[in-house]
Design a protein around this motif. Structure first.
Motif, PDB file in Angstrom:
ATOM      1  N   VAL A 127     -63.974  91.573  40.033  1.00  0.00           N
ATOM      2  CA  VAL A 127     -63.997  92.030  38.576  1.00  0.00           C
ATOM      3  C   VAL A 127     -64.974  92.748  38.123  1.00  0.00           C
ATOM      4  O   VAL A 127     -64.756  93.562  37.361  1.00  0.00           O
ATOM      5  N   ARG A 128     -66.002  92.453  38.326  1.00  0.00           N
ATOM      6  CA  ARG A 128     -67.160  93.259  37.992  1.00  0.00           C
ATOM      7  C   ARG A 128     -67.168  94.669  38.490  1.00  0.00           C
ATOM      8  O   ARG A 128     -67.260  95.701  37.772  1.00  0.00           O
ATOM      9  N   GLY A 129     -66.863  94.706  39.901  1.00  0.00           N
ATOM     10  CA  GLY A 129     -66.781  96.122  40.305  1.00  0.00           C
ATOM     11  C   GLY A 129     -65.527  97.039  39.878  1.00  0.00           C
ATOM     12  O   GLY A 129     -65.740  98.166  39.561  1.00  0.00           O
ATOM     13  N   ALA A 130     -64.371  96.271  39.456  1.00  0.00           N
ATOM     14  CA  ALA A 130     -63.289  96.887  38.720  1.00  0.00           C
ATOM     15  C   ALA A 130     -63.504  97.349  37.204  1.00  0.00           C
ATOM     16  O   ALA A 130     -63.581  98.539  36.768  1.00  0.00           O
ATOM     17  N   PHE A 131     -64.505  96.567  36.556  1.00  0.00           N
ATOM     18  CA  PHE A 131     -64.926  96.980  35.340  1.00  0.00           C
ATOM     19  C   PHE A 131     -66.012  98.247  35.261  1.00  0.00           C
ATOM     20  O   PHE A 131     -66.057  99.033  34.421  1.00  0.00           O
ATOM     21  N   ASP A 132     -66.711  98.323  36.260  1.00  0.00           N
ATOM     22  CA  ASP A 132     -67.631  99.266  36.587  1.00  0.00           C
ATOM     23  C   ASP A 132     -67.002 100.521  36.717  1.00  0.00           C
ATOM     24  O   ASP A 132     -67.580 101.690  36.267  1.00  0.00           O
ATOM     25  N   ARG A 133     -65.681 100.591  37.242  1.00  0.00           N
ATOM     26  CA  ARG A 133     -64.807 101.839  37.342  1.00  0.00           C
ATOM     27  C   ARG A 133     -63.925 102.198  36.091  1.00  0.00           C
ATOM     28  O   ARG A 133     -63.373 102.981  36.131  1.00  0.00           O
ATOM     29  N   HIS A 134     -64.259 101.128  35.194  1.00  0.00           N
ATOM     30  CA  HIS A 134     -63.329 101.218  34.042  1.00  0.00           C
ATOM     31  C   HIS A 134     -61.675 101.629  34.151  1.00  0.00           C
ATOM     32  O   HIS A 134     -61.186 102.534  33.681  1.00  0.00           O
ATOM     33  N   HIS A 135     -61.145 100.501  34.772  1.00  0.00           N
ATOM     34  CA  HIS A 135     -59.834 100.777  35.005  1.00  0.00           C
ATOM     35  C   HIS A 135     -59.151  99.468  34.388  1.00  0.00           C
ATOM     36  O   HIS A 135     -59.396  98.485  34.692  1.00  0.00           O
ATOM     37  N   ASN A 136     -58.132  99.852  33.472  1.00  0.00           N
ATOM     38  CA  ASN A 136     -57.474  98.753  32.905  1.00  0.00           C
ATOM     39  C   ASN A 136     -58.085  97.504  32.517  1.00  0.00           C
ATOM     40  O   ASN A 136     -57.809  96.449  32.733  1.00  0.00           O
ATOM     41  N   ALA A 137     -58.877  97.541  31.550  1.00  0.00           N
ATOM     42  CA  ALA A 137     -59.812  96.661  31.103  1.00  0.00           C
ATOM     43  C   ALA A 137     -58.858  95.271  30.803  1.00  0.00           C
ATOM     44  O   ALA A 137     -59.037  94.018  30.947  1.00  0.00           O
ATOM     45  N   GLY A 138     -57.715  95.470  29.996  1.00  0.00           N
ATOM     46  CA  GLY A 138     -57.042  94.416  29.400  1.00  0.00           C
ATOM     47  C   GLY A 138     -56.523  93.586  30.544  1.00  0.00           C
ATOM     48  O   GLY A 138     -56.512  92.334  30.489  1.00  0.00           O
ATOM     49  N   ALA A 139     -56.040  94.211  31.708  1.00  0.00           N
ATOM     50  CA  ALA A 139     -55.628  93.408  32.834  1.00  0.00           C
ATOM     51  C   ALA A 139     -56.671  92.706  33.574  1.00  0.00           C
ATOM     52  O   ALA A 139     -56.363  91.595  33.945  1.00  0.00           O
ATOM     53  N   LEU A 140     -57.902  93.281  33.474  1.00  0.00           N
ATOM     54  CA  LEU A 140     -58.751  92.613  34.091  1.00  0.00           C
ATOM     55  C   LEU A 140     -59.090  91.349  33.289  1.00  0.00           C
ATOM     56  O   LEU A 140     -59.665  90.164  33.871  1.00  0.00           O
ATOM     57  N   TYR A 141     -59.258  91.316  32.003  1.00  0.00           N
ATOM     58  CA  TYR A 141     -59.501  90.204  31.250  1.00  0.00           C
ATOM     59  C   TYR A 141     -58.635  89.016  31.337  1.00  0.00           C
ATOM     60  O   TYR A 141     -58.984  87.938  31.484  1.00  0.00           O
ATOM     61  N   LEU A 142     -57.217  89.716  31.769  1.00  0.00           N
ATOM     62  CA  LEU A 142     -56.277  88.556  31.990  1.00  0.00           C
ATOM     63  C   LEU A 142     -56.425  87.875  33.222  1.00  0.00           C
ATOM     64  O   LEU A 142     -56.408  86.697  33.395  1.00  0.00           O
ATOM     65  N   LEU A 143     -56.698  88.746  34.219  1.00  0.00           N
ATOM     66  CA  LEU A 143     -56.931  88.315  35.307  1.00  0.00           C
ATOM     67  C   LEU A 143     -58.065  87.226  35.467  1.00  0.00           C
ATOM     68  O   LEU A 143     -58.238  86.204  36.024  1.00  0.00           O
ATOM     69  N   ALA A 144     -59.410  87.663  34.766  1.00  0.00           N
ATOM     70  CA  ALA A 144     -60.635  86.675  34.844  1.00  0.00           C
ATOM     71  C   ALA A 144     -60.382  85.500  34.245  1.00  0.00           C
ATOM     72  O   ALA A 144     -60.664  84.472  34.702  1.00  0.00           O
ATOM     73  N   ALA A 145     -59.560  85.572  33.115  1.00  0.00           N
ATOM     74  CA  ALA A 145     -59.433  84.427  32.239  1.00  0.00           C
ATOM     75  C   ALA A 145     -58.423  83.409  33.166  1.00  0.00           C
ATOM     76  O   ALA A 145     -58.657  82.235  33.087  1.00  0.00           O
TER      77      ALA A 145
END
Length: 380
Positions: free
Chosen positions: A216-234
């Motif tokens: 998830v951190r790597g995906a955040f670093d690439r600035h892709h679909n932050a909302g979906a990443l928040y849902l995935l992390a939660a």
């Protein structure tokens, strides 16, 4: 002589904790390799290779754990032999990526060879020091050595013959403790075994958190679909929390010290933990794979990646229910809730937000278990 199975205050030793710590590396390598296979679209092949690789990790860990519960002199020869086993686990971990990517089992077999070889030496020492259980110890030594010769022999077979040979060797490995202990039970300690299994459960759950966090951190670093990443992390975090809660809601030692003294129940509980450990480790791989999907840098279809999250969770829930919760014979609502939620979690893999839905379902199961516990404690 063997340890006293009724010894008070028996806990894991620092050497056992070091043993577990080094096995974390092998678990991490297996989880990372499964995640790579899933994101590359090889989820069936990757899952099969993960099942085999994780079997070698789990089996080596389990063999030592049960031996150490029965015989742990903590002298210099014992410590050195265990350190050899730890070295084998590190070599095994180094061979995991090659086993996944190329199907090359040479390095992983070399590392695995050190583990049963050292274990056979320990069983021979036990046979010499414990005349009353000599026959059992010698059976373990012979069985472990024979299986190891078989694993080395697999390397010289043609590719078409390797899979049947591997399946046969797995059956043989699982049969050794059953055959050996039919000559007499070793003096294992219920509280000690329960603690060792609980510690390894924490290891694989921790690895799931670590794998998912890194992805998830790597995906955040690439600035892709932050909302979906928040849902995935939660959702992933909620799932891991629920898995921890549900496993530790029932004291394992209460079973091991009573009904599970019988061979059949004890082996079912011990062997069934393969699915608990493997599914917990695979959960992190699924979360990591889904995080990579969100970055749009993979060709894996969304339903396949979603099932990579929910399938391990469903296996974990149904296995915990079957071997860890159901034997306690608690309330009917609780007994029915586990299978129902496991099926619902599996179906959630085809939803747009599989991690969140699966996490919420698992959290709901935690509520059911907690309420059922409190209800049973209330005097009628």
């Amino acid at each position: 002589m063997g340890r006293d199975p009724g010894e008070p205050h028996r806990t894991a030793t620092s050497l056992e904790l070091l043993f577990d710590l080094c096995f974390v590396i092998a678990v991490a390598q297996a989880s990372a390799s499964l995640s790579t296979a899933v994101t590359g679209g090889h989820y069936i092949t990757g899952s099969l290779r993960f099942a085999l690789v994780f079997f070698t990790i789990w089996w080596a860990w389990m063999n030592f754990t049960w031996f150490a519960s029965a015989y742990d002199p903590d002298d210099v020869p014992y410590r050195l032999t265990v350190l050899v086993q730890i070295t084998g686990s590190l070599i095994l971990a180094a061979g995991v990526p090659r086993a996944f990517e190329e199907g090359d089992l040479r390095v992983i077999t070399l590392g695995y060879a050190l583990l049963p070889t050292a274990l056979a030496v320990l069983w021979l020492r036990a046979a010499r020091s414990d005349p009353g259980r000599r026959r059992t110890a010698l059976r373990f030594a012979v069985g472990v050595t024979g299986c190891q010769i078989g694993w080395v022999g697999v390397l010289f077979l043609p590719a078409s013959a390797q899979l049947p040979a591997i399946i046969g060797l797995i059956v043989a490995e699982l049969s050794v403790p059953v055959w050996a202990q039919s000559a007499g039970m070793t003096p294992w300690h219920p509280h000690h075994i329960a603690e060792r299994y609980e510690l390894f459960t924490l290891i694989v759950l921790g690895e799931s958190v670590a794998a998912a966090t890194t992805a998830v951190r790597g995906a955040f670093d690439r600035h892709h679909n932050a909302g979906a990443l928040y849902l995935l992390a939660a959702g992933g975090l909620l799932m891991v929390f629920a898995m921890w809660w549900l496993y530790f809601a029932r004291p394992a030692h209460a079973l091991l010290a009573t009904t599970h003294q019988a061979h059949r129940k004890r082996f079912t509980w011990a062997y069934g933990h393969y699915l608990i450990f493997a599914s917990a480790a695979a959960e992190g791989a699924g979360l990591a794979a889904y995080a990579k999907l969100i970055t749009r840098r993979t060709d894996v279809p969304s339903p396949a990646a979603g099932v990579a999250i929910t399938m391990p969770a469903a296996i974990f829930l149904i296995t915990v229910w079957a071997i860890h919760v159901r034997p306690h014979q608690r309330s009917g609502a609780e007994q029915l809730a586990f299978p129902a939620v496991a099926v619902a979690v599996l179906v959630a893999g085809r939803s747009p937000a599989p991690a969140v839905i699966a996490g919420l379902l698992a959290a709901a199961l935690v509520v059911v278990v907690t309420v059922a516990d409190r209800t049973e404690r209330v005097p009628h």
